[in-house]
Design a protein around this motif. Structure first.
Motif, mmCIF file in Angstrom:
data_model
loop_
_atom_site.group_PDB
_atom_site.id
_atom_site.type_symbol
_atom_site.label_atom_id
_atom_site.label_comp_id
_atom_site.label_asym_id
_atom_site.label_seq_id
_atom_site.Cartn_x
_atom_site.Cartn_y
_atom_site.Cartn_z
ATOM 1 N N ARG A 168 -29.843 -17.076 -9.050
ATOM 2 C CA ARG A 168 -28.385 -17.223 -9.093
ATOM 3 C C ARG A 168 -27.852 -16.854 -10.474
ATOM 4 N NH1 ARG A 168 -25.461 -20.576 -5.715
ATOM 5 N NH2 ARG A 168 -24.426 -21.503 -7.530
ATOM 6 N N ALA A 169 -28.565 -17.250 -11.517
ATOM 7 C CA ALA A 169 -28.136 -16.916 -12.872
ATOM 8 C C ALA A 169 -28.194 -15.411 -13.105
ATOM 9 C CB ALA A 169 -29.017 -17.646 -13.894
ATOM 10 N N ALA A 170 -29.231 -14.762 -12.584
ATOM 11 C CA ALA A 170 -29.353 -13.309 -12.751
ATOM 12 C C ALA A 170 -28.201 -12.591 -12.048
ATOM 13 C CB ALA A 170 -30.701 -12.833 -12.215
ATOM 14 N N ARG A 171 -27.831 -13.060 -10.847
ATOM 15 C CA ARG A 171 -26.709 -12.443 -10.131
ATOM 16 C C ARG A 171 -25.400 -12.685 -10.873
ATOM 17 N NH1 ARG A 171 -29.469 -14.508 -5.507
ATOM 18 N NH2 ARG A 171 -28.040 -16.298 -5.444
ATOM 19 N N ALA A 172 -25.224 -13.910 -11.387
ATOM 20 C CA ALA A 172 -23.996 -14.223 -12.122
ATOM 21 C C ALA A 172 -23.911 -13.404 -13.405
ATOM 22 C CB ALA A 172 -23.948 -15.718 -12.452
ATOM 23 N N GLY A 173 -25.047 -13.159 -14.037
ATOM 24 C CA GLY A 173 -25.040 -12.315 -15.228
ATOM 25 C C GLY A 173 -24.726 -10.873 -14.899
ATOM 26 N N GLY A 174 -25.155 -10.426 -13.721
ATOM 27 C CA GLY A 174 -24.891 -9.045 -13.322
ATOM 28 C C GLY A 174 -23.452 -8.785 -12.945
ATOM 29 N N ASP A 175 -22.794 -9.771 -12.323
ATOM 30 C CA ASP A 175 -21.402 -9.550 -11.913
ATOM 31 C C ASP A 175 -20.392 -10.023 -12.959
ATOM 32 O OD1 ASP A 175 -21.222 -12.337 -11.673
ATOM 33 O OD2 ASP A 175 -21.591 -12.308 -9.513
ATOM 34 N N GLY A 176 -20.878 -10.518 -14.108
ATOM 35 C CA GLY A 176 -19.979 -10.857 -15.205
ATOM 36 C C GLY A 176 -19.441 -12.272 -15.195
ATOM 37 N N THR A 177 -19.830 -13.090 -14.212
ATOM 38 C CA THR A 177 -19.334 -14.471 -14.184
ATOM 39 C C THR A 177 -20.117 -15.385 -15.124
ATOM 40 O OG1 THR A 177 -20.766 -14.938 -12.286
ATOM 41 C CG2 THR A 177 -18.487 -14.261 -11.824
ATOM 42 N N LEU A 178 -21.235 -14.895 -15.653
ATOM 43 C CA LEU A 178 -22.029 -15.652 -16.615
ATOM 44 C C LEU A 178 -22.428 -14.724 -17.746
ATOM 45 C CD1 LEU A 178 -23.540 -18.306 -17.352
ATOM 46 C CD2 LEU A 178 -25.505 -17.421 -16.086
ATOM 47 N N ASN A 179 -22.235 -15.184 -18.958
ATOM 48 C CA ASN A 179 -22.608 -14.395 -20.123
ATOM 49 C C ASN A 179 -24.120 -14.215 -20.149
ATOM 50 O OD1 ASN A 179 -23.047 -13.263 -22.641
ATOM 51 N ND2 ASN A 179 -21.705 -14.662 -23.737
ATOM 52 N N PRO A 180 -24.617 -12.970 -20.170
ATOM 53 C CA PRO A 180 -26.077 -12.754 -20.211
ATOM 54 C C PRO A 180 -26.749 -13.463 -21.367
ATOM 55 C CG PRO A 180 -24.929 -10.692 -19.755
ATOM 56 C CD PRO A 180 -23.873 -11.700 -20.087
ATOM 57 N N ALA A 181 -26.004 -13.691 -22.457
ATOM 58 C CA ALA A 181 -26.590 -14.395 -23.598
ATOM 59 C C ALA A 181 -26.893 -15.847 -23.279
ATOM 60 C CB ALA A 181 -25.646 -14.314 -24.803
ATOM 61 N N ASP A 182 -26.298 -16.387 -22.188
ATOM 62 C CA ASP A 182 -26.525 -17.781 -21.794
ATOM 63 C C ASP A 182 -27.647 -17.917 -20.777
ATOM 64 O OD1 ASP A 182 -24.550 -18.785 -23.439
ATOM 65 O OD2 ASP A 182 -22.972 -18.542 -21.941
ATOM 66 N N ILE A 183 -28.381 -16.843 -20.552
ATOM 67 C CA ILE A 183 -29.512 -16.875 -19.630
ATOM 68 C C ILE A 183 -30.802 -16.869 -20.440
ATOM 69 C CG2 ILE A 183 -30.718 -15.665 -17.775
ATOM 70 C CD1 ILE A 183 -28.076 -14.518 -16.875
ATOM 71 N N GLY A 184 -31.657 -17.829 -20.171
ATOM 72 C CA GLY A 184 -32.918 -17.946 -20.894
ATOM 73 C C GLY A 184 -32.837 -18.978 -22.008
ATOM 74 N N LYS A 232 -37.625 -18.806 -19.516
ATOM 75 C CA LYS A 232 -36.969 -17.637 -20.103
ATOM 76 C C LYS A 232 -35.926 -17.025 -19.167
ATOM 77 C CE LYS A 232 -38.999 -17.846 -23.978
ATOM 78 N NZ LYS A 232 -38.187 -18.309 -25.134
ATOM 79 N N ARG A 233 -35.896 -17.491 -17.923
ATOM 80 C CA ARG A 233 -34.908 -16.980 -16.958
ATOM 81 C C ARG A 233 -33.877 -18.026 -16.567
ATOM 82 N NH1 ARG A 233 -38.514 -15.856 -12.248
ATOM 83 N NH2 ARG A 233 -36.539 -15.355 -11.219
ATOM 84 N N LEU A 234 -34.109 -19.280 -16.958
ATOM 85 C CA LEU A 234 -33.160 -20.335 -16.611
ATOM 86 C C LEU A 234 -31.863 -20.182 -17.400
ATOM 87 C CD1 LEU A 234 -35.026 -23.776 -16.445
ATOM 88 C CD2 LEU A 234 -33.737 -22.688 -14.614
ATOM 89 N N PRO A 235 -30.715 -20.451 -16.793
ATOM 90 C CA PRO A 235 -29.471 -20.489 -17.578
ATOM 91 C C PRO A 235 -29.510 -21.684 -18.522
ATOM 92 C CG PRO A 235 -29.066 -21.259 -15.344
ATOM 93 C CD PRO A 235 -30.480 -20.742 -15.363
ATOM 94 N N ARG A 236 -28.890 -21.544 -19.661
ATOM 95 C CA ARG A 236 -28.944 -22.608 -20.664
ATOM 96 C C ARG A 236 -28.286 -23.896 -20.198
ATOM 97 N NH1 ARG A 236 -27.986 -19.462 -26.470
ATOM 98 N NH2 ARG A 236 -29.659 -17.946 -26.168
ATOM 99 N N HIS A 237 -27.335 -23.770 -19.281
ATOM 100 C CA HIS A 237 -26.649 -24.963 -18.777
ATOM 101 C C HIS A 237 -27.149 -25.317 -17.384
ATOM 102 C CE1 HIS A 237 -24.095 -24.672 -22.241
ATOM 103 N NE2 HIS A 237 -23.643 -23.499 -21.885
ATOM 104 N N HIS A 238 -28.456 -25.182 -17.180
ATOM 105 C CA HIS A 238 -29.039 -25.482 -15.879
ATOM 106 C C HIS A 238 -28.887 -26.966 -15.547
ATOM 107 C CE1 HIS A 238 -32.600 -27.438 -17.710
ATOM 108 N NE2 HIS A 238 -32.456 -26.511 -18.655
#
Length: 415
Positions: free
Chosen positions: A99-115, A76-82
């Motif tokens: 790393r995915a959580a940090r990328a989601g926080g700074d906007g470099t990864l869409n939060p919808a693509d996490i989990g 549930k915490r892995l990025p979809r493109h792991h």
């Protein structure tokens, strides 16, 4: 057996099961059988590989319920493109999640693509359960309550993936991929050249046939046939591209608009070059599916240039749109299912009804609205493919480069 790690146990499971190994002649009355294709075996190994990375040093026989609950939390915490990044194989799953959580926080990864989605995590657990139950036959293992690990998803009657409106389709097919580009390869820039390759034909085929994109990307030259003056595509299983199910097999008439744009001439020209695959540029050992290659050189640029594209709208949306268009034309559901290669009707239509004639299905296909009448039937311009059927592409190579002077074929060509 007791010391086998999850991935090693999976490999033993794959070797010991005839159905899983892909043997088709299992019974005399069912020569094809229900077997696993390479993609299914790969997904099983992926599930066990992720579990092994979640519990390093543990054997599958010693994994307990709590280990799997924690594994579900990681999914549930892995990025979809792991693991698209090769360095992910050197990182722990916890590091990838952080790393995915940090990328989601700074906007470099869409939060919808996490989990991972519920269906994705369920798929992993179903494969792990198969291997675990196989292991259970030989040794004593800890009891696992698998139903507690499967995530229930609310089933919706509306389609999960949105389709396209006629207005959107006209705008999409007005992109430089179809109206003309300055050069071939890379980001498309408007220009005078229309290149007749997979980026041109496959989206058109998706709309005017309603077929699945992978079925179309894996077409062979011999799959384009003519009977009683009707051109059609024969969708059959072959080693380079399996079909989703038995219902997917069938003959799909070619829409008259595709013929106007020169699809028959394209097939003849590809055959004249000695290719067996209709879109040889999609063949690469680096892509697990033909459509993956097409997405990277076509759809990502459509997403960039068409701001109205929604999340989830992709090649499969043509299939939804074609079904909706035929539904509005009051085409029987049985006809639509037969054209789209779908199961799920009643037994009377799935088991006991014979397939419709090619002539009747041609009438069904012609009901798909024409949204490309603004496109001219441009002279055929072929692009030199990077590899022929079964060939190899070197690592790091890009989309096939065009030949020095694009090969133009005057029309019409006798077929």
């Amino acid at each position: 057996m007791e010391r086998l790690a999850p991935l090693a146990a999976c490999d033993e499971f794959l070797k010991s099961n005839a159905k899983v190994r892909g043997y088709r002649t299992l019974t005399a009355d069912n020569p094809r059988g229900k077997v696993w294709e390479e993609g299914t075996r790969r997904r099983c190994r992926t599930a066990c590989y992720l579990l092994q990375r979640a519990v390093p040093g543990r054997s599958l026989a010693h994994i307990e319920q709590q280990d799997l609950v924690e594994f579900l939390g990681l999914l549930k915490r892995l990025p979809r493109h792991h693991h698209r990044d090769p360095d992910d194989h050197q990182r722990s799953l916890h590091e990838i999640c952080e790393r995915a959580a940090r990328a989601g926080g700074d906007g470099t990864l869409n939060p919808a693509d996490i989990g991972l989605t519920g269906s994705a995590s369920n798929s992993h657990f179903i494969y792990i359960r198969m291997v675990h139950r196989w292991l259970e036959r030989s040794i004593s293992v800890a009891p696992i309550y698998w139903d507690d690990l499967l995530v229930s998803e609310h089933k919706r009657k509306s389609p999960k993936r949105p389709g396209f409106s006629k207005k959107q389709l006209r705008e999409l097919f007005s992109h430089p991929f179809w109206t003309g580009r300055l050069h071939h390869g890379g980001a498309p820039v408007p220009g005078p050249h229309v290149f007749h390759d997979a980026t041109y034909w496959v989206p058109l085929l998706c709309w005017y046939t309603g077929a699945r994109v992978e079925e179309l990307c894996g077409l062979r030259v011999q799959d384009f046939q003519t009977r009683k003056a009707i051109c059609f595509l024969r969708l059959v299983h072959h080693e380079k591209r399996p079909l989703k199910n038995l219902v997917s097999e069938g003959d799909v008439p070619v829409h008259s608009e595709l013929l106007r744009l020169g699809f028959a001439e394209y097939v003849e020209a590809i055959a004249a070059q000695g290719h067996r695959c209709l879109f040889p540029e999609l063949l690469t050992p680096l892509a697990q599916r033909h459509a993956n290659r097409l997405y990277s050189v076509c759809w990502k640029y459509l997403k960039r240039d068409l701001p109205w594209l929604q999340e989830g709208q992709a090649f499969h949306s043509f299939r939804h749109a074609a079904n909706d268009a035929l539904k509005r034309k009051e085409v029987f559901a049985e006809y639509r299912r037969e054209l789209l290669g779908q199961a799920g009707g009643c037994e009377a239509s799935d088991r006991y009804a014979t397939k419709n004639s090619l002539k009747r299905m041609k009438k069904v296909v012609e009901k798909i609205p024409v949204v490309t009448d603004h496109l001219p039937a441009a002279p055929l311009t072929l692009v030199a493919p990077a590899s022929s059927f079964g060939g190899a592409v070197s690592r790091g190579s890009k989309w096939p480069q065009p030949i020095a002077a694009p090969q133009r074929l005057s029309r019409p060509i006798a077929f």
